[in-house]
Design an enzyme around this catalytic site. Structure first.
Site, PDB file in Angstrom:
ATOM      1  N   PRO A   2       0.677  -1.125  -0.059  1.00 46.99           N
ATOM      2  CA  PRO A   2      -0.081  -0.073   0.028  1.00 46.99           C
ATOM      3  C   PRO A   2       0.961   1.176   0.028  1.00 46.99           C
ATOM      4  O   PRO A   2       1.991   1.347   0.699  1.00 46.99           O
ATOM      5  CB  PRO A   2      -0.677   0.006   1.312  1.00 46.99           C
ATOM      6  CG  PRO A   2      -0.210  -1.189   2.019  1.00 46.99           C
ATOM      7  CD  PRO A   2       0.855  -1.609   1.130  1.00 46.99           C
ATOM      8  N   GLU A   3       0.512   2.149  -0.754  1.00 48.68           N
ATOM      9  CA  GLU A   3       0.960   3.351  -0.950  1.00 48.68           C
ATOM     10  C   GLU A   3       0.027   4.272  -0.239  1.00 48.68           C
ATOM     11  O   GLU A   3      -1.239   4.023   0.111  1.00 48.68           O
ATOM     12  CB  GLU A   3       1.459   3.915  -2.305  1.00 48.68           C
ATOM     13  CG  GLU A   3       2.312   2.806  -2.879  1.00 48.68           C
ATOM     14  CD  GLU A   3       2.627   3.001  -4.329  1.00 48.68           C
ATOM     15  OE1 GLU A   3       2.994   4.179  -4.766  1.00 48.68           O
ATOM     16  OE2 GLU A   3       2.911   2.096  -5.074  1.00 48.68           O
ATOM     17  N   ARG A 111       2.860 -11.859   3.995  1.00 43.18           N
ATOM     18  CA  ARG A 111       4.341 -12.045   4.138  1.00 43.18           C
ATOM     19  C   ARG A 111       4.861 -11.510   5.542  1.00 43.18           C
ATOM     20  O   ARG A 111       5.991 -11.739   5.490  1.00 43.18           O
ATOM     21  CB  ARG A 111       4.996 -10.941   3.058  1.00 43.18           C
ATOM     22  CG  ARG A 111       4.614 -11.564   1.548  1.00 43.18           C
ATOM     23  CD  ARG A 111       5.141 -10.873   0.468  1.00 43.18           C
ATOM     24  NE  ARG A 111       6.402 -10.755   0.310  1.00 43.18           N
ATOM     25  CZ  ARG A 111       7.199  -9.976  -0.529  1.00 43.18           C
ATOM     26  NH1 ARG A 111       6.574  -9.402  -1.532  1.00 43.18           N
ATOM     27  NH2 ARG A 111       8.539  -9.728  -0.426  1.00 43.18           N
TER      28      ARG A 111
END
Length: 273
Positions: A2-3, A111
């Site tokens: 996410p940005e 992850r």
DNA sequence: TAACACCTGTAA
DNA sequence: TTACAGGTGTTA
């Protein structure tokens, strides 16, 4: 993953569903995600507190709580924070589970690269990465003048500069490629060589791509989901990211893919100089 | 500034 | 089997 637009999308949802609700119970299943406290300290400090507001700075989320401590979260690549009315054990990769007085807030992360910090009473200072953030790319503080001054001091690649959170906060690999494409600037250009006009175009492009990302609820390539667990739609509006081998929307030439300081980089060699 | 590390899943 | 993925911190 996410940005800024994705994190802001999550923030808005989580704020809407959790603000004003009390944390009744916390289940820490993967303690190593909490970077500055052990699980017991974390649980003890936050249980019984009410989430007052959910804020964002760069790619960090701050869950401001009623007690002396708050919660800071960075989603890194595959983290997500979702609110569910009813907790179900079949929710995958659920590592930290906050049972609220109504509903459940779940930190998920395939992850497991994400980070959570217990924020001390004096605020999120002293937490690595947070103190040194530059201005958000879409904030009034990120002016053309600021960019000009910051770019003049370095010879690094412009793409590497834009990814540096201490220079501009919130941009990541997708939005950097998109902004440079719109501004017709090559990712391989050296910072100090940008002209005043190019810097102005770049500034406009940064604001534009972040705005588009927000408008469409974030970009979902594989894992991004908003606070309700739904995908964004901005991937349907990207112009270069992930479009290698397809025609450039400006010149019809072929979009190229190359590695630049370890990051996959998408650009049009004909349009971007 | 490059390489590598942290992780897991997916696609080539 | 290998390369790669919305990120970033450490090390050479």
């Amino acid at each position: 993953m996410p940005e800024l637009p994705e994190v802001e999308t999550v923030r808005a949802y989580i704020h809407q569903y959790t603000a004003g609700k009390k944390i009744m119970h916390i289940d820490v299943r993967l303690a190593r995600l909490i970077k500055n406290a052990d699980a017991d300290t974390f649980i003890h400090a936050l249980t019984g507190q009410t989430i007052e507001a959910v804020k964002r700075r760069g790619k960090y989320l701050l869950l401001q709580c009623s007690g002396s401590h708050s919660l800071l979260v960075h989603l890194r690549m595959t983290g997500s924070l979702i609110y569910v009315p009813h907790w179900q054990e079949n929710i995958k990769a659920a590592h930290i589970i906050f049972s609220l007085q109504e509903g459940t807030l779940v930190y998920r992360d395939i992850r497991t690269l994400g980070c959570l910090w217990l924020v001390p009473p004096q605020g999120p200072t002293g937490i690595q990465g947070y103190d040194t953030l530059g201005p958000d790319g879409n904030s009034p503080a990120c002016t053309t003048a600021y960019l000009r001054q910051a770019l003049a001091g370095t010879q690094r690649y412009i793409k590497s500069f834009l990814l540096d959170q201490t220079k501009i906060a919130g941009l990541g690999n997708i939005y950097v490629d998109e902004a440079l494409f719109l501004a017709h600037i090559s990712p391989f250009r050296r910072c100090h060589t940008l002209t005043q006009e190019e810097i102005e175009h770049l500034h406009d492009a940064i604001v534009h791509v972040l705005h588009e990302g927000l408008k469409y609820g974030g970009t979902t390539i594989q894992n991004f989901v908003n606070g309700s667990g739904r995908e964004g739609q901005n991937q349907n509006h990207l112009l270069v990211y992930g479009r290698e081998g397809t025609p450039c929307v400006f010149c019809g030439g072929t979009i190229q893919y190359k590695k630049l300081t370890g990051r996959g980089t998408h650009y049009c060699p004909h349009c971007q100089h």
